[in-house]
Structure formats: C-alpha cells, structure tokens
Scaffold this motif. Structure first.
Motif, mmCIF file in Angstrom:
data_model
loop_
_atom_site.group_PDB
_atom_site.id
_atom_site.type_symbol
_atom_site.label_atom_id
_atom_site.label_comp_id
_atom_site.label_asym_id
_atom_site.label_seq_id
_atom_site.Cartn_x
_atom_site.Cartn_y
_atom_site.Cartn_z
ATOM 1 N N VAL A 134 -73.158 51.883 -61.551
ATOM 2 C CA VAL A 134 -74.148 51.435 -60.577
ATOM 3 C C VAL A 134 -75.521 51.598 -61.217
ATOM 4 O O VAL A 134 -75.829 52.637 -61.797
ATOM 5 N N GLY A 135 -76.344 50.546 -61.118
ATOM 6 C CA GLY A 135 -77.672 50.575 -61.720
ATOM 7 C C GLY A 135 -78.664 51.362 -60.880
ATOM 8 O O GLY A 135 -78.358 51.850 -59.793
ATOM 9 N N GLN A 136 -79.859 51.485 -61.411
ATOM 10 C CA GLN A 136 -80.963 52.139 -60.713
ATOM 11 C C GLN A 136 -82.066 51.107 -60.507
ATOM 12 O O GLN A 136 -82.487 50.491 -61.484
ATOM 13 N N PRO A 137 -82.543 50.852 -59.309
ATOM 14 C CA PRO A 137 -82.055 51.448 -58.065
ATOM 15 C C PRO A 137 -80.618 51.011 -57.804
ATOM 16 O O PRO A 137 -80.134 50.026 -58.362
ATOM 17 N N ALA A 138 -79.964 51.718 -56.930
ATOM 18 C CA ALA A 138 -78.533 51.533 -56.705
ATOM 19 C C ALA A 138 -78.234 50.301 -55.853
ATOM 20 O O ALA A 138 -77.554 50.375 -54.837
ATOM 21 N N ASP A 139 -78.727 49.150 -56.291
ATOM 22 C CA ASP A 139 -78.494 47.907 -55.546
ATOM 23 C C ASP A 139 -77.757 46.867 -56.387
ATOM 24 O O ASP A 139 -77.698 45.702 -56.028
ATOM 25 N N HIS A 140 -77.212 47.301 -57.529
ATOM 26 C CA HIS A 140 -76.499 46.367 -58.396
ATOM 27 C C HIS A 140 -75.526 47.118 -59.301
ATOM 28 O O HIS A 140 -75.631 48.340 -59.463
ATOM 29 N N LEU A 141 -74.590 46.367 -59.857
ATOM 30 C CA LEU A 141 -73.669 46.930 -60.841
ATOM 31 C C LEU A 141 -74.165 46.589 -62.236
ATOM 32 O O LEU A 141 -74.745 45.521 -62.465
ATOM 33 N N VAL A 142 -73.915 47.481 -63.167
ATOM 34 C CA VAL A 142 -74.193 47.243 -64.579
ATOM 35 C C VAL A 142 -72.843 47.186 -65.283
ATOM 36 O O VAL A 142 -72.056 48.131 -65.200
ATOM 37 N N VAL A 143 -72.572 46.075 -65.937
ATOM 38 C CA VAL A 143 -71.314 45.886 -66.656
ATOM 39 C C VAL A 143 -71.651 45.787 -68.144
ATOM 40 O O VAL A 143 -72.333 44.848 -68.571
ATOM 41 N N GLN A 144 -71.183 46.776 -68.898
ATOM 42 C CA GLN A 144 -71.363 46.765 -70.348
ATOM 43 C C GLN A 144 -70.001 46.486 -70.980
ATOM 44 O O GLN A 144 -68.991 47.046 -70.555
ATOM 45 N N SER A 145 -69.987 45.612 -71.966
ATOM 46 C CA SER A 145 -68.734 45.320 -72.652
ATOM 47 C C SER A 145 -68.970 45.327 -74.157
ATOM 48 O O SER A 145 -70.018 44.892 -74.627
ATOM 49 N N TRP A 146 -67.989 45.854 -74.867
ATOM 50 C CA TRP A 146 -68.047 45.914 -76.327
ATOM 51 C C TRP A 146 -66.876 45.120 -76.888
ATOM 52 O O TRP A 146 -65.730 45.273 -76.438
ATOM 53 N N HIS A 147 -67.193 44.251 -77.847
ATOM 54 C CA HIS A 147 -66.175 43.453 -78.545
ATOM 55 C C HIS A 147 -66.399 43.636 -80.042
ATOM 56 O O HIS A 147 -67.555 43.712 -80.481
ATOM 57 N N PRO A 148 -65.350 43.679 -80.837
ATOM 58 C CA PRO A 148 -65.521 43.887 -82.280
ATOM 59 C C PRO A 148 -66.452 42.878 -82.944
ATOM 60 O O PRO A 148 -67.231 43.243 -83.822
ATOM 61 N N GLU A 149 -66.407 41.617 -82.497
ATOM 62 C CA GLU A 149 -67.243 40.618 -83.169
ATOM 63 C C GLU A 149 -68.644 40.487 -82.588
ATOM 64 O O GLU A 149 -69.553 40.041 -83.277
ATOM 65 N N ARG A 150 -68.842 40.892 -81.339
ATOM 66 C CA ARG A 150 -70.145 40.704 -80.694
ATOM 67 C C ARG A 150 -70.904 41.993 -80.443
ATOM 68 O O ARG A 150 -72.084 41.960 -80.107
ATOM 69 N N GLY A 151 -70.231 43.122 -80.526
ATOM 70 C CA GLY A 151 -70.884 44.385 -80.235
ATOM 71 C C GLY A 151 -71.042 44.599 -78.739
ATOM 72 O O GLY A 151 -70.267 44.078 -77.937
ATOM 73 N N LEU A 152 -72.065 45.338 -78.362
ATOM 74 C CA LEU A 152 -72.288 45.718 -76.968
ATOM 75 C C LEU A 152 -73.142 44.677 -76.249
ATOM 76 O O LEU A 152 -74.190 44.272 -76.751
ATOM 77 N N GLU A 153 -72.671 44.273 -75.076
ATOM 78 C CA GLU A 153 -73.404 43.342 -74.225
ATOM 79 C C GLU A 153 -73.569 43.986 -72.855
ATOM 80 O O GLU A 153 -72.735 44.790 -72.435
ATOM 81 N N ARG A 154 -74.632 43.621 -72.153
ATOM 82 C CA ARG A 154 -74.920 44.196 -70.836
ATOM 83 C C ARG A 154 -75.229 43.074 -69.853
ATOM 84 O O ARG A 154 -75.990 42.162 -70.168
ATOM 85 N N ARG A 155 -74.603 43.178 -68.660
ATOM 86 C CA ARG A 155 -74.872 42.221 -67.590
ATOM 87 C C ARG A 155 -75.111 43.002 -66.309
ATOM 88 O O ARG A 155 -74.553 44.077 -66.113
ATOM 89 N N GLU A 156 -75.918 42.446 -65.432
ATOM 90 C CA GLU A 156 -76.138 43.040 -64.120
ATOM 91 C C GLU A 156 -75.597 42.090 -63.072
ATOM 92 O O GLU A 156 -75.777 40.871 -63.174
ATOM 93 N N ARG A 157 -74.929 42.663 -62.065
ATOM 94 C CA ARG A 157 -74.387 41.861 -60.973
ATOM 95 C C ARG A 157 -74.996 42.345 -59.675
ATOM 96 O O ARG A 157 -74.899 43.510 -59.342
ATOM 97 N N ARG A 158 -75.623 41.442 -58.960
ATOM 98 C CA ARG A 158 -76.282 41.778 -57.705
ATOM 99 C C ARG A 158 -75.565 41.134 -56.551
ATOM 100 O O ARG A 158 -74.961 40.158 -56.624
#
Length: 152
Positions: A128-152
C-alpha cells in the motif's frame, strides 16, 4: 531466467522485502499444472538456500512434484496477513514468484523427498502506497529489472 541470488544482487532492498513477506508464516501456496492443464493449488514450504537458490521440498511421490516433472511452470505466493484497518500503509504486503522448477533431487530414487530449485521468471511485490489510497506493484524480471506501477 534467474536464480534468487541474482534478484538479491540486482535489487537488495526489494529482495529483502520479498523475503520478509515469505517469512510471515511457514506455509506458502504453490500453483502447478495438472496433466489436463487445470491448476493445482498446494501448500508448500520454501527455502532461500545458502547457495543463492530458491528451493521447494516435497514428499516422495507427491502430485505437485509429478506436476512439476511433467510441466515445470509454477507460481508461488507468500503467506499473507490482512492490512491493519487503522493504518493500511503499514501492511507488509504480498509477494509472488513465477518461474520454472528444476529438480535437483535424484528422480531415480522415488522413495526420497523431491527438491526443486526455482528458475525465476518474475518476482512481484504489492504494498500500500503513502498516502494509503493506492497500491504499489513492483515487479522484477531478469531482462527488464525492477519496474514500479501504482494502481488507484
């Protein structure tokens, strides 16, 4: 595909958070594919091995082991706790790993436990992100590394 040690080397804070999620309780959830292609969900314990691998152990002849021998694709979900109602942003989150199982036990000994190492295709951490009004989704893939998305 990657070993767990590659995730930890590339993104140490992310990997540490994922490990904390997997250590909330002992039993995780494993998804495998049955012979007919339908999913099978099973309880499983995971082991972050000292050699940098991520391992699964199973009883001799278990159906989930037979599933993985036939089709090594899998998904692994950590145990979870509910987010605190008074402070959703303090929730540890949930982690998932997708990959392929490589049997490291000797398949010639059917009376022995099965041990599989996971070759990682994806690791996902949802918080849960700050402020607590959204989700934070982080994903790691061997070819792309770490990515971050927010879902509201």
């Amino acid at each position: 595909m990657a070993w767990w040690k590659e995730v930890a080397a590339a993104e140490p804070a992310f990997a540490a958070h994922v490990r904390r999620c997997f250590s909330v309780r002992k039993h995780c959830t494993l998804a495998t594919l049955r012979r007919d292609g339908s999913p099978r969900i099973s309880g499983i314990e995971v082991d972050f091995g000292g050699d940098g691998g991520l391992y699964l152990g199973m009883m001799p002849g278990s159906l989930k082991a037979l599933d993985l021998r036939r089709d090594p694709r899998l998904a692994l979900h950590c145990p979870t706790n509910d987010s605190p109602e008074a402070d959703p942003g303090s929730w540890l989150g949930e982690a998932k790993v997708a990959g392929r199982a490589e049997e490291v036990s000797d398949p010639g000994h059917p009376d022995q436990p099965h041990r599989f190492r996971i070759d990682i295709v994806e690791v996902v951490l949802t918080t849960v992100g700050q402020p607590a009004d959204h989700l934070v989704v982080q994903s790691w893939h061997p070819e792309r590394g770490l990515e971050r998305r927010e879902r509201r």
